[in-house]
Design a protein around this motif. Structure first.
Motif, short mmCIF file in Angstrom:
data_model
loop_
_atom_site.label_atom_id
_atom_site.label_comp_id
_atom_site.label_asym_id
_atom_site.label_seq_id
_atom_site.Cartn_x
_atom_site.Cartn_y
_atom_site.Cartn_z
N PHE A 119 0.81 -1.23 0.00
CA PHE A 119 0.00 0.00 0.00
C PHE A 119 0.84 1.28 0.00
N VAL A 120 2.04 1.26 0.57
CA VAL A 120 2.87 2.48 0.61
C VAL A 120 3.44 2.78 -0.78
N PHE A 121 4.02 1.76 -1.41
CA PHE A 121 4.57 1.92 -2.77
C PHE A 121 3.45 2.28 -3.74
N MET A 122 2.30 1.62 -3.62
CA MET A 122 1.15 1.92 -4.48
C MET A 122 0.77 3.40 -4.38
N SER A 123 0.70 3.88 -3.17
CA SER A 123 0.30 5.26 -2.93
C SER A 123 1.31 6.24 -3.53
N ASP A 124 2.59 5.96 -3.36
CA ASP A 124 3.64 6.82 -3.93
C ASP A 124 3.60 6.79 -5.45
N LEU A 125 3.51 5.58 -6.00
CA LEU A 125 3.58 5.42 -7.45
C LEU A 125 2.36 6.04 -8.14
#
Ligand code: PRP
Length: 173
Positions: A43-49
């Motif tokens: 969820f963190v990488f998804m949000s950044d990307l």
């Protein structure tokens, strides 16, 4: 005692995610992509990307589990929560935090392919190829990491450390 050492700084992550977003934007600009994340780690990488993509995207999440509360994969991936929205003829981009043995992604890619999408590609922030059990094609990769336990940027160690903005190696002392 648990000792953490910075492996990849949040500045390096930010820069690399921007580069990945530029590649994905170029490839998916006219494809109305559906991003698929595997909870919880992604969820963190998804949000950044997704915020760096600057193109309209939709997002869905599946909940898979294989590691449980421990640090070693059980080798058996379970689907805890699937996707209800139709995936037929959609361009799917799986967004994952880390590919380790590859068992989670192998299971997820198979689950998605059965729904007859137009295409399925994989974007992973981290790859730990030394641990691979099944081959998984990574189309967009952030960083390759050594065979050490990794935390931060959504990745946990017994549910701790997901909140850390940098990526660390963990050593138990
Ligand atoms: C972690 C990580 C990946 C998977 C990679 O998830 O987020 O999804 O393991 O490992 P593999 O390549 O060996 O399958 P985990 O099952 O720990 O659940 P979490 O995302 O809730 O932390």
């Amino acid at each position: 005692m648990t000792k953490l050492e910075v492996l990849i700084s949040k500045e390096q992550i930010d820069k690399r995610v921007g580069e990945l977003a530029a590649d994905i934007r170029r490839d998916y600009a006219d494809k109305d992509p559906l991003l698929i994340g595997a909870l919880k780690g992604s969820f963190v990488f998804m949000s950044d990307l997704m915020r760096k993509l600057n193109i309209p995207v939709e997002v869905e999440f599946v909940r898979l589990s294989s590691y449980g509360a421990g640090t070693e994969t059980s080798g058996k991936v379970k689907l805890v929560q699937g996707i209800k929205t139709p995936l037929k003829d959609r361009h799917l981009l799986v967004v994952e935090d880390i590919v380790d043995t590859g068992l989670t992604l192998h299971f997820l890619l198979d689950y998605l392919q059965r729904r007859k999408p137009a295409s399925v590609k994989l974007c992973a922030l981290l790859d730990k190829p030394s641990r691979r059990v099944v081959d998984v094609p990574i189309d967009y990769l952030g960083f390759t990491v050594p065979n050490k336990f990794i935390v931060g940027c959504g990745i946990d160690f017994n549910e701790e450390f997901r909140y850390l903005p940098d990526i660390y190696t963990v050593e138990e002392q």
